[in-house]
Design a protein around this motif. Structure first.
Motif, PDB file in Angstrom:
ATOM      1  N   ARG A 193      93.728  30.682 102.845  1.00 21.07           N
ATOM      2  CA  ARG A 193      93.674  31.436 101.581  1.00 21.07           C
ATOM      3  C   ARG A 193      93.567  32.935 101.833  1.00 21.07           C
ATOM      4  O   ARG A 193      94.200  33.739 101.152  1.00 21.07           O
ATOM      5  N   ALA A 194      92.770  33.322 102.832  1.00 19.92           N
ATOM      6  CA  ALA A 194      92.614  34.746 103.151  1.00 19.92           C
ATOM      7  C   ALA A 194      93.937  35.330 103.647  1.00 19.92           C
ATOM      8  O   ALA A 194      94.352  36.413 103.211  1.00 19.92           O
ATOM      9  N   ASP A 195      94.604  34.620 104.564  1.00 19.19           N
ATOM     10  CA  ASP A 195      95.899  35.096 105.074  1.00 19.19           C
ATOM     11  C   ASP A 195      96.919  35.214 103.948  1.00 19.19           C
ATOM     12  O   ASP A 195      97.646  36.198 103.857  1.00 19.19           O
ATOM     13  N   LEU A 196      96.953  34.203 103.091  1.00 19.11           N
ATOM     14  CA  LEU A 196      97.916  34.211 101.990  1.00 19.11           C
ATOM     15  C   LEU A 196      97.574  35.277 100.952  1.00 19.11           C
ATOM     16  O   LEU A 196      98.474  35.889 100.368  1.00 19.11           O
ATOM     17  N   GLY A 197      96.304  35.509 100.736  1.00 20.05           N
ATOM     18  CA  GLY A 197      95.903  36.552  99.790  1.00 20.05           C
ATOM     19  C   GLY A 197      96.406  37.910 100.233  1.00 20.05           C
ATOM     20  O   GLY A 197      96.923  38.692  99.422  1.00 20.05           O
ATOM     21  N   ARG A 198      96.289  38.188 101.519  1.00 22.52           N
ATOM     22  CA  ARG A 198      96.779  39.468 102.058  1.00 22.52           C
ATOM     23  C   ARG A 198      98.302  39.554 101.928  1.00 22.52           C
ATOM     24  O   ARG A 198      98.838  40.586 101.536  1.00 22.52           O
ATOM     25  N   LEU A 199      98.981  38.462 102.232  1.00 24.90           N
ATOM     26  CA  LEU A 199     100.434  38.422 102.125  1.00 24.90           C
ATOM     27  C   LEU A 199     100.890  38.602 100.673  1.00 24.90           C
ATOM     28  O   LEU A 199     101.822  39.368 100.391  1.00 24.90           O
ATOM     29  N   ASP A 200     100.215  37.931  99.749  1.00 23.18           N
ATOM     30  CA  ASP A 200     100.547  38.077  98.324  1.00 23.18           C
ATOM     31  C   ASP A 200     100.306  39.506  97.848  1.00 23.18           C
ATOM     32  O   ASP A 200     101.074  40.043  97.049  1.00 23.18           O
ATOM     33  N   GLY A 245     106.939  29.640  99.870  1.00 19.07           N
ATOM     34  CA  GLY A 245     106.687  30.605 100.925  1.00 19.07           C
ATOM     35  C   GLY A 245     107.982  31.151 101.476  1.00 19.07           C
ATOM     36  O   GLY A 245     109.052  30.566 101.282  1.00 19.07           O
ATOM     37  N   ALA A 246     107.881  32.283 102.166  1.00 18.29           N
ATOM     38  CA  ALA A 246     109.057  32.941 102.735  1.00 18.29           C
ATOM     39  C   ALA A 246     109.383  32.432 104.132  1.00 18.29           C
ATOM     40  O   ALA A 246     110.338  32.884 104.749  1.00 18.29           O
ATOM     41  N   SER A 247     108.586  31.495 104.644  1.00 23.96           N
ATOM     42  CA  SER A 247     108.826  30.917 105.961  1.00 23.96           C
ATOM     43  C   SER A 247     108.240  29.508 105.981  1.00 23.96           C
ATOM     44  O   SER A 247     107.375  29.175 105.160  1.00 23.96           O
ATOM     45  N   PRO A 248     108.681  28.699 106.928  1.00 28.83           N
ATOM     46  CA  PRO A 248     108.080  27.364 107.041  1.00 28.83           C
ATOM     47  C   PRO A 248     106.565  27.432 107.270  1.00 28.83           C
ATOM     48  O   PRO A 248     105.811  26.652 106.679  1.00 28.83           O
ATOM     49  N   TYR A 249     106.124  28.365 108.096  1.00 28.97           N
ATOM     50  CA  TYR A 249     104.693  28.485 108.370  1.00 28.97           C
ATOM     51  C   TYR A 249     103.921  28.841 107.093  1.00 28.97           C
ATOM     52  O   TYR A 249     102.844  28.285 106.835  1.00 28.97           O
ATOM     53  N   GLY A 272     107.508  42.449 108.503  1.00 27.50           N
ATOM     54  CA  GLY A 272     108.677  41.740 107.992  1.00 27.50           C
ATOM     55  C   GLY A 272     108.400  40.913 106.753  1.00 27.50           C
ATOM     56  O   GLY A 272     109.011  39.867 106.547  1.00 27.50           O
ATOM     57  N   VAL A 273     107.473  41.377 105.917  1.00 25.45           N
ATOM     58  CA  VAL A 273     107.149  40.657 104.685  1.00 25.45           C
ATOM     59  C   VAL A 273     108.376  40.685 103.773  1.00 25.45           C
ATOM     60  O   VAL A 273     108.918  41.750 103.490  1.00 25.45           O
ATOM     61  N   THR A 274     108.802  39.508 103.367  1.00 27.12           N
ATOM     62  CA  THR A 274     109.988  39.389 102.511  1.00 27.12           C
ATOM     63  C   THR A 274     109.656  38.585 101.268  1.00 27.12           C
ATOM     64  O   THR A 274     108.625  37.905 101.204  1.00 27.12           O
ATOM     65  N   ALA A 275     110.560  38.629 100.318  1.00 30.29           N
ATOM     66  CA  ALA A 275     110.393  37.873  99.081  1.00 30.29           C
ATOM     67  C   ALA A 275     110.496  36.376  99.379  1.00 30.29           C
ATOM     68  O   ALA A 275     111.128  35.957 100.352  1.00 30.29           O
ATOM     69  N   ILE A 276     109.893  35.584  98.534  1.00 30.29           N
ATOM     70  CA  ILE A 276     109.936  34.129  98.666  1.00 30.29           C
ATOM     71  C   ILE A 276     111.238  33.633  98.039  1.00 30.29           C
ATOM     72  O   ILE A 276     111.531  33.944  96.885  1.00 30.29           O
TER      73      ILE A 276
END
Length: 165
Positions: free
Chosen positions: A19-26, A76-80, A66-70
């Motif tokens: 959740r923390a990683d995704l929050g930063r990415l979002d 998500g923008a990648s499998p990971y 390399g943050v990209t749109a979903i």
């Protein structure tokens, strides 16, 4: 197998980390979206009660990472990232499997010649979007072995993929 309180605590920690990683990415994606919509960095900074410098640094970080749109139809923008969203509880197991089975994986480079020539070769990282990201998600406990096998089977035979988006 019985689930112990320590197993539960580790699962909770794994979920919180995702959740923390995704929050930063979002957050980084939201900043990029705002800028793309014509909102100035100062205006964003005022709205978020942070400095314009912090906005600039975050946008630079997003670009360097390399943050990209979903893509449409994916969470998500990648499998990971899809696996992280599952681990964080944002999507259910069936949806995670469906998305990772339908993902348009990039073919990983073949390093056979390089390894044959130099057994201690330092290989470059795989490009984003390869099936290796699913393996990494499994290795880090974001997805289980049964899900990995289902996704692997679908990736090996795209004609029998669970669904298409």
């Amino acid at each position: 197998m019985t689930i112990t309180s320590s197993d539960h605590a580790i699962d909770q920690a794994r979920r919180a980390l995702a959740r923390a990683d995704l929050g930063r990415l979002d957050y980084l994606r939201a900043l990029q979206d705002a800028v793309q919509q014509g909102v100035g960095q100062r205006e964003i900074a005022r709205a978020l009660h942070i400095t314009q410098s912090a906005i600039s640094q975050a946008l630079t970080k997003a670009e360097s990472k390399g943050v990209t749109a979903i893509p449409a139809g994916f969470s998500g923008a990648s499998p990971y990232e899809i696996a992280e969203r599952y681990a964080a509880g944002e999507i259910d197991r069936g949806e995670m499997i469906r998305q990772l089975s339908a993902w348009p994986y990039v073919k990983a480079p073949d390093h056979t010649e390089q390894l044959a020539a130099e057994w201690k070769a330092i290989l470059p990282p795989d490009p984003p979007g390869t099936f290796e990201e699913v393996g990494e998600a499994f290795d880090k406990g974001l997805i289980d072995g049964d899900a990995y096998d289902i996704i692997l089977d679908a990736a090996d035979d795209p004609e029998t993929s669970l669904t298409t988006l």
